[in-house]
Write an enzyme that holds these catalytic residues in place. Structure first.
Site, PDB file in Angstrom:
ATOM      1  CB  CYS A  92      -1.248  -0.044   1.209  1.00  0.00           C
ATOM      2  SG  CYS A  92      -1.881   1.551   1.159  1.00  0.00           S
ATOM      3  CE  LYS A 131      -0.330  -6.704  -4.709  1.00  0.00           C
ATOM      4  NZ  LYS A 131      -1.452  -5.636  -4.331  1.00  0.00           N
ATOM      5  CG  HIS A 160       2.885  -3.616  -7.685  1.00  0.00           C
ATOM      6  ND1 HIS A 160       2.371  -2.621  -7.257  1.00  0.00           N
ATOM      7  CD2 HIS A 160       2.572  -3.326  -9.716  1.00  0.00           C
ATOM      8  CE1 HIS A 160       1.682  -1.889  -8.594  1.00  0.00           C
ATOM      9  NE2 HIS A 160       2.137  -2.429 -10.040  1.00  0.00           N
ATOM     10  CG  ASN A 191       0.153  -7.289  -8.948  1.00  0.00           C
ATOM     11  OD1 ASN A 191       0.692  -6.354  -8.607  1.00  0.00           O
ATOM     12  ND2 ASN A 191      -1.520  -7.623  -9.587  1.00  0.00           N
ATOM     13  CB  ALA A 215      -5.738  -5.434  -8.841  1.00  0.00           C
ATOM     14  NE  ARG A 216      -3.642  -0.650 -12.728  1.00  0.00           N
ATOM     15  CZ  ARG A 216      -2.945  -0.658 -12.899  1.00  0.00           C
ATOM     16  NH1 ARG A 216      -3.069   0.929 -13.277  1.00  0.00           N
ATOM     17  NH2 ARG A 216      -2.295  -0.701 -13.415  1.00  0.00           N
TER      18      ARG A 216
END
Ligand code: FMN
Length: 336
Positions: A92, A131, A160, A191, A215-216
């Site tokens: 995040c 993650k 990510h 990711n 995700a998106r």
């Protein structure tokens, strides 16, 4: 995804598109003081997990915690609630979250990362994953972070391919995923910027990752996993039919969770961000959906789209298009 992957959305994905191997909650922030009730934890996981063991088995519970939070007791409580798969958010990028020592910030403080992951591992017997991003300010800690996570018993890592400071800029760097996969012995889940079936193939090919988290791209095409597994392409007409089925099931599941019409419309709009991208003049088309005043109007737009998906504006009411071209003039459309 925060604000997106609520329980009715996840249930919809699991019901309609079983080709996805797993879904995840968005993060539940572990409190610094006090505790959650079991009810709050089970609600975050989703009521559906209690009525269907297959869906429960596919639903990972994500937490976000700085090292000083009430980790020990909350994680033990999560386990006692019957949750078998726990994921720690180390990606995040929110300034507020990071300033309290949570999310991607932990990638810059290896001793804290070590203490936190050891604490979670000690108190959670189910599957423990993380993650993460490739780093906080830069990527210099990437391999050290991976080493610590693996040593502390993390069983799978989703990476990510951006640092925290990169936020969502540019395109995710899949070299990080290749590098991490070569380094780790636990499964690495790639990711970042996987939007299509060819992106899925390319990521597997370029990185050798164990699996892929989307995700998106899953917001854009909720049935992407099925398309990939069956090697399908869709026409715009097929896409509109899929969209109608998707919104039907979403509405059914939001009603099960007691959402009213206004609440459902809000969720429809929140989930519409990328859905219309493949259509001509998608920006205007999306605006039309976002300006719907009621569920009925939203559905009318969907039906009109189904009649002429390659030239959607020919079917959208003139008053609405006028409104889109002149956003200042709101009132006329509201009452038309
Ligand atoms: C609206 C939004 C909310 C997100 N919320 C979360 C979250 O709660 N937990 C998490 O691990 N990642 C979250 N992410 C990051 C995504 O999981 C993912 O890492 C990122 O979007 C890059 O992948 P993508 O290109 O497939 O979207 C969020 C992303 C977006 C766009």
């Amino acid at each position: 995804m925060e604000g997106i992957t609520d329980a009715p959305y996840r249930r919809t994905i699991l019901e309609l598109y079983p080709e996805w191997d797993a879904v995840s909650t968005d993060f539940l922030r572990i409190p610094s003081q006090g505790s959650f009730s079991d009810k709050k934890i089970l609600q975050h996981w989703g009521q559906y997990c209690q009525s269907n063991s297959d869906w429960a088995a596919k639903t990972t519970f994500q937490i976000l915690a700085p090292v000083h939070a009430q980790v020990e007791q909350t994680v033990a409580q999560i386990q006692n609630c019957g949750i078998h798969s726990l994921d720690l958010n180390l990606g995040c990028p929110s300034r507020k979250v990071n300033s309290h020592g949570g999310g991607a910030f932990l990638l810059s403080t290896i001793p804290e990362l070590k203490v936190l992951t050891a604490l979670i591992r000690k108190n959670f017997k189910g599957t423990f994953s993380v993650k993460m991003r490739a780093g906080f300010r830069d990527d210099k800690n990437l391999l050290e972070c991976l080493k610590v996570l693996q040593e502390e018993g993390v069983e799978a890592i989703t990476l990510h391919g951006r640092t925290r400071d990169q936020l969502y800029k540019g395109v995710a760097n899949w070299d990080y995923i290749k590098q991490a996969g070569d380094f780790l012995t636990v499964p690495l889940i790639g990711n970042g910027d996987v939007w299509s079936t060819s992106d899925i193939s390319n990521m597997y090919h370029q990185t050798d990752c164990h699996s892929i988290m989307i995700a998106r791209g899953a917001l854009k095409t909720p049935w992407l996993a099925g398309q990939y597994r069956r090697g399908l392409k869709e026409s715009l007409f097929e896409r509109t039919i899929n969209l109608i089925k998707y919104f039907d099931k979403l509405e059914e599941n939001y009603r099960i969770d007691d959402f009213d019409e206004v609440g459902i419309l809000k969720r429809f709009k929140a989930l519409s961000r990328y859905l219309f991208d493949p259509f001509p003049n998608s920006h205007h088309l999306k605006s039309a959906f976002l300006r719907s005043r009621s569920l009925v109007q939203f559905r009318q737009l969907l039906d009109q789209l189904a009649k002429n998906p390659t030239n959607p504006h020919s079917e959208i009411p003139f008053s609405l298009l006028q409104k889109i071209q002149n956003p200042q003039n709101n009132t006329e459309y509201c009452h038309s």
